[in-house]
Design a protein around this motif. Structure first.
Motif, PDB file in Angstrom:
ATOM      1  N   LEU A 192      18.601   3.515   2.949  1.00 52.36           N
ATOM      2  CA  LEU A 192      19.009   4.568   2.016  1.00 52.36           C
ATOM      3  C   LEU A 192      17.807   5.078   1.251  1.00 52.36           C
ATOM      4  O   LEU A 192      16.810   4.377   1.094  1.00 52.36           O
ATOM      5  N   ASN A 193      17.952   6.265   0.749  1.00 53.28           N
ATOM      6  CA  ASN A 193      16.915   6.837  -0.112  1.00 53.28           C
ATOM      7  C   ASN A 193      17.651   7.577  -1.227  1.00 53.28           C
ATOM      8  O   ASN A 193      18.344   8.546  -0.970  1.00 53.28           O
ATOM      9  N   THR A 194      17.513   7.062  -2.440  1.00 52.69           N
ATOM     10  CA  THR A 194      18.122   7.731  -3.590  1.00 52.69           C
ATOM     11  C   THR A 194      17.261   7.493  -4.813  1.00 52.69           C
ATOM     12  O   THR A 194      16.846   6.356  -5.016  1.00 52.69           O
ATOM     13  N   THR A 251       0.868  -1.184   0.000  1.00 54.32           N
ATOM     14  CA  THR A 251       0.000   0.000   0.000  1.00 54.32           C
ATOM     15  C   THR A 251       0.906   1.235   0.000  1.00 54.32           C
ATOM     16  O   THR A 251       1.199   1.822   1.050  1.00 54.32           O
ATOM     17  N   GLY A 252       1.360   1.572  -1.194  1.00 50.70           N
ATOM     18  CA  GLY A 252       2.355   2.629  -1.340  1.00 50.70           C
ATOM     19  C   GLY A 252       3.705   2.167  -0.800  1.00 50.70           C
ATOM     20  O   GLY A 252       3.799   1.129  -0.116  1.00 50.70           O
ATOM     21  N   ALA A 253       4.730   2.952  -1.113  1.00 48.09           N
ATOM     22  CA  ALA A 253       6.039   2.654  -0.536  1.00 48.09           C
ATOM     23  C   ALA A 253       5.994   2.867   0.971  1.00 48.09           C
ATOM     24  O   ALA A 253       6.788   2.290   1.714  1.00 48.09           O
ATOM     25  N   TYR A 269      15.922  12.993   7.044  1.00 45.45           N
ATOM     26  CA  TYR A 269      15.145  11.768   6.889  1.00 45.45           C
ATOM     27  C   TYR A 269      13.784  12.055   6.281  1.00 45.45           C
ATOM     28  O   TYR A 269      13.092  12.971   6.735  1.00 45.45           O
ATOM     29  N   TYR A 270      13.365  11.213   5.337  1.00 38.36           N
ATOM     30  CA  TYR A 270      11.946  11.211   4.949  1.00 38.36           C
ATOM     31  C   TYR A 270      11.165  10.862   6.224  1.00 38.36           C
ATOM     32  O   TYR A 270      11.542   9.951   6.955  1.00 38.36           O
ATOM     33  N   ASP A 271      10.083  11.582   6.495  1.00 44.52           N
ATOM     34  CA  ASP A 271       9.514  11.563   7.852  1.00 44.52           C
ATOM     35  C   ASP A 271       9.088  10.189   8.359  1.00 44.52           C
ATOM     36  O   ASP A 271       9.248   9.887   9.539  1.00 44.52           O
ATOM     37  N   ALA A 299       5.647  -0.329   2.584  1.00 39.95           N
ATOM     38  CA  ALA A 299       6.877  -1.118   2.429  1.00 39.95           C
ATOM     39  C   ALA A 299       7.900  -0.709   3.498  1.00 39.95           C
ATOM     40  O   ALA A 299       8.566  -1.560   4.101  1.00 39.95           O
ATOM     41  N   ILE A 300       8.008   0.590   3.733  1.00 38.73           N
ATOM     42  CA  ILE A 300       8.966   1.095   4.739  1.00 38.73           C
ATOM     43  C   ILE A 300       8.596   0.545   6.113  1.00 38.73           C
ATOM     44  O   ILE A 300       9.433   0.000   6.845  1.00 38.73           O
ATOM     45  N   ALA A 301       7.309   0.670   6.459  1.00 40.77           N
ATOM     46  CA  ALA A 301       6.874   0.228   7.789  1.00 40.77           C
ATOM     47  C   ALA A 301       7.067  -1.280   7.951  1.00 40.77           C
ATOM     48  O   ALA A 301       7.605  -1.752   8.966  1.00 40.77           O
ATOM     49  N   GLY A 312       2.663   5.985  -7.128  1.00 41.39           N
ATOM     50  CA  GLY A 312       2.310   7.367  -6.830  1.00 41.39           C
ATOM     51  C   GLY A 312       3.299   8.326  -7.465  1.00 41.39           C
ATOM     52  O   GLY A 312       2.916   9.341  -8.063  1.00 41.39           O
ATOM     53  N   LYS A 313       4.576   7.993  -7.350  1.00 43.33           N
ATOM     54  CA  LYS A 313       5.614   8.859  -7.910  1.00 43.33           C
ATOM     55  C   LYS A 313       5.780   8.603  -9.412  1.00 43.33           C
ATOM     56  O   LYS A 313       5.814   9.527 -10.208  1.00 43.33           O
ATOM     57  N   THR A 314       5.902   7.327  -9.794  1.00 46.87           N
ATOM     58  CA  THR A 314       6.263   6.998 -11.179  1.00 46.87           C
ATOM     59  C   THR A 314       5.157   7.345 -12.158  1.00 46.87           C
ATOM     60  O   THR A 314       5.422   7.690 -13.301  1.00 46.87           O
TER      61      THR A 314
END
Ligand SMILES: Cc1ncc(COP(=O)(O)O)c(C=O)c1O
Length: 366
Positions: free
Chosen positions: A147-149, A76-78, A102-104, A81-83, A212-214
């Protein structure tokens, strides 16, 4: 900030969402899916058609092959995935090495897992990776590198050399690497390098993408994870009890989007490059110090040249003073000495909207 923008009738360059929808064929596919009755729970890991499309897209852009059944997961969105990755892979007391700012949701989810964050600072104005600080941040308690890139909020894009240093360290210390690549198709100077392609990395790396982004459909909340089966299984186990599944009619639509020709993806980057240049030129014209991003759809400025020591104060006053909304970097940093004077501006907006924002800023600060 979006609520404030609406309440004050401000131009919203705050929250990162585009003001136009993504490709028509993707919209059509979602409508067709609703009409065809795809409105009940899809399979927990995602419909096979989307998992196959994710694997195909991954192979097309990185050369890496993933098994759609065991090495791909729809989320359900990235955000999910993060959680799920942090909850699934990190135990209380573990340490997570993570890029600051940091992304929040990283901070929240590291906290949910009972873990501690160990920051590696991306310093303005270039936001390069400090490889020595990265090495020093790894301890015996480090469980994973997050990481976030391309990187939100700085717009940094990690270079191949920087990622080689990450890979060497991850292999040496036997670490799991989680890479949030939701802006993978939005780079302007140097190409995005998928960390999983570096030697020794495929078997230890989880990578995240976002429709959402792509495809400029942030409200659909379809994301995906690729990685080795054992790591994907850990994420899937948590995901099962977070949302189990979501987005039934959007899944076939995103599958269609992921198979769009290369021109769609290069077109997205070139459109956004034009918007980046437009907004950055406008902001620089106001006397702001602009940190032009190499990726994402966010630009950063230092607001001290406009007489503000604090980006937070600047952003609080901005709707009233100029009718524009932006986001203070303060919310992304522990280190307020660095982050305090910085402000993030989203440029994924119509050119007219960007021009209107710059005109309003010029009236207020000119
Ligand atoms: C770095 C980063 N990761 C993840 C997300 C969330 O992605 P999604 O909307 O697919 O949940 C965002 C959204 O702004 C982001 O900037």
């Amino acid at each position: 900030m979006s609520a404030l923008a609406t309440a004050t009738r401000s131009v919203n360059l705050g929250q990162g969402f585009p003001d136009s929808d993504g490709p028509e064929e993707v919209v059509d596919a979602a409508i067709e899916a609703i009409r065809a009755g795809m409105n009940q729970y899809p399979p927990g890991p995602g419909i096979p058609e989307l998992r196959e499309a994710v694997a195909h897209h991954r192979q097309r852009f990185t050369g890496l092959a993933y098994d759609p059944d065991t090495e791909v997961l729809v989320t359900t969105g990235a955000t999910e995935a993060i959680a799920a990755a942090l909850l699934g892979l990190v135990d209380p007391g573990d340490e997570v090495v993570v890029l600051e700012p940091y992304y929040d949701s990283y901070v929240a989810c590291i906290g949910f897992a009972g873990a501690l964050r160990r920051p590696v600072t991306l310093r303005p104005p270039t936001y390069d990776l400090d490889v020595d600080q990265l090495r020093d941040a790894v301890t015996d308690r480090t469980r994973l590198l997050l990481l976030n890139t391309p990187h939100n909020p700085t717009g940094a894009v990690l270079s191949r050399e920087e990622l080689e240093a990450v890979a060497a360290l991850a292999v040496e210390r036997d670490l799991v690497v989680v890479v949030d690549e939701v802006y993978e198709h939005m780079t302007y100077e140097r190409p995005h390098v998928a960390a999983a392609t570096l030697p020794g990395m495929r078997e230890r790396t989880l990578s995240f993408g976002s429709a959402g982004k792509t495809f400029s459909m942030t409200g659909w909340k379809i994301g995906w994870v690729t990685g080795p089966a054992d790591l994907v299984a850990a994420v899937r186990t948590v995901k099962q009890f977070l949302t189990y599944t979501s987005g039934a009619p959007f899944q076939p639509a995103v599958a269609r989007g992921l198979r769009l020709p290369d021109e769609y993806f290069t077109g997205l980057a070139s459109t956004l490059r034009g918007k980046r240049d437009r907004l950055c030129a406008g902001l620089a014209g106001l006397g702001l110090e602009v940190h032009v991003p190499r990726g994402t759809y966010f630009a950063t400025t230092d607001v001290r040249p406009l007489g503000y020591a604090s980006g937070l104060d600047f952003c609080r006053e901005l709707p009233g003073r100029a009718g524009v909304v932006a986001i203070p970097h303060a919310v992304f940093w522990d280190d307020q000495e660095i982050g305090g004077p910085l402000v993030r501006w989203a440029f994924c907006k119509a050119d007219l909207v960007l021009d209107e924002a710059v005109a309003r800023l010029a009236t207020a600060f000119g």
